[in-house]
Design an enzyme around this catalytic site. Structure first.
Site, short mmCIF file in Angstrom:
data_model
loop_
_atom_site.label_atom_id
_atom_site.label_comp_id
_atom_site.label_asym_id
_atom_site.label_seq_id
_atom_site.Cartn_x
_atom_site.Cartn_y
_atom_site.Cartn_z
CB SER A 144 -1.00 -0.08 1.20
OG SER A 144 -1.49 1.35 1.24
CE1 TYR A 157 -4.65 -2.08 4.24
CE2 TYR A 157 -3.24 -0.40 4.32
CZ TYR A 157 -3.99 -1.35 3.63
OH TYR A 157 -3.99 -1.35 2.42
#
Length: 261
Positions: A144, A157
């Protein structure tokens, strides 16, 4: 970019970015195994879309984060069903509720972290013996842009994605002599359920107005990430390993960060 004759396994391949990757692999000529966790209807719809492109496809339900024996059984089934395995795309992963380090629910932290890191460990470990049998094979890790553009209250995350990138580097270095390339793609916000939810968390009231002002007039499409996967796995990307590619339209310059907690 031609992947004809190759077989790919995409984890979390039923929806969103995973579906986009699966379809791009199929358009390039690969047969595609679609892993999913809960939404069988979406997985079967992705399978039908791949088959409509003239490629073979099957779906495999497995929680890649929870049980290595289950993942091993899935990978063995894929290799048996398709006769080989050439490409693994570690895409499966969960979003996380926003919380500070101090207020984090530790069980939720573990669940999110495990989905990104341990899911990728399980799948890579199970797939590598099959990938070694090919003259050339690939593992792609979907990370990400948040690893680069970090925001507060995103620890589970971001930690999972950072660990995933470390895993990719280790695999690239360990398996280079076995013909396996390992590379990372960092998507930005993309057109998916998760992507639109992310925009909402940035306190963006009118997404259409934001996109009208965007330099490319849109956020990423799942196929933008899928096309990057195809490139890495193609002959054109054959001299690339242990690399990281950001696919985000330089979003930090035009999508505002969330203000406050």
């Amino acid at each position: 970019m031609n992947l004809e004759g190759r077989v790919g396994l995409v984890t979390g391949g039923s929806r969103g970015i995973g579906r986009g990757i699966a379809l791009c692999l199929a358009r390039a000529g690969a047969d595609v195994a679609v892993n999913y966790l809960s939404n069988e209807a979406a997985a079967l719809d992705t399978q039908r879309a791949i088959e409509a492109l003239g490629r073979r496809s099957r779906t495999y339900r497995c929680d890649v984060a929870s049980s290595y024996p289950d993942v091993l059984a899935m990978v063995e089934a894929v290799a048996a069903d398709f006769g080989r395995l050439d490409i693994l795309v570690n895409n499966a992963g969960l979003q996380a509720p926003r919380s500070s380090v101090c207020d984090a629910d530790l069980e939720e932290f573990r669940r999110v972290f495990d989905s990104h890191f341990w899911g990728s460990v399980h799948c890579s470990k199970a797939a590598i013996p099959h990938l070694r049998r090919q003259e050339r094979s690939d593992i792609i890790f979907i990370s990400s842009v948040q690893v680069k553009d970090q925001f507060a209250h995103r620890l589970p995350y971001v930690a999972g994605k950072m660990a995933l990138e470390g895993l990719s580097s280790m695999v690239a270095q360990e398996e280079i002599w076995n013909g396996i390339r390992a590379n990372v793609i960092r998507p930005g916000i993309a057109e998916s359920e998760m992507g639109w939810e992310t925009l909402k968390r940035r306190d963006i009231a009118n997404a259409d107005d934001l996109l009208r002002k965007a330099p490319f007039k849109r956020i990423a499409k799942p196929e933008d990430i899928g096309n990057a996967v195809v490139f890495f796995c193609s002959n054109e990307g054959s001299y690339i390993t242990n690399a990281t590619l950001t696919v985000d339209g330089s979003q930090a310059s035009w999508i505002p960060p969330r203000v406050g907690a």
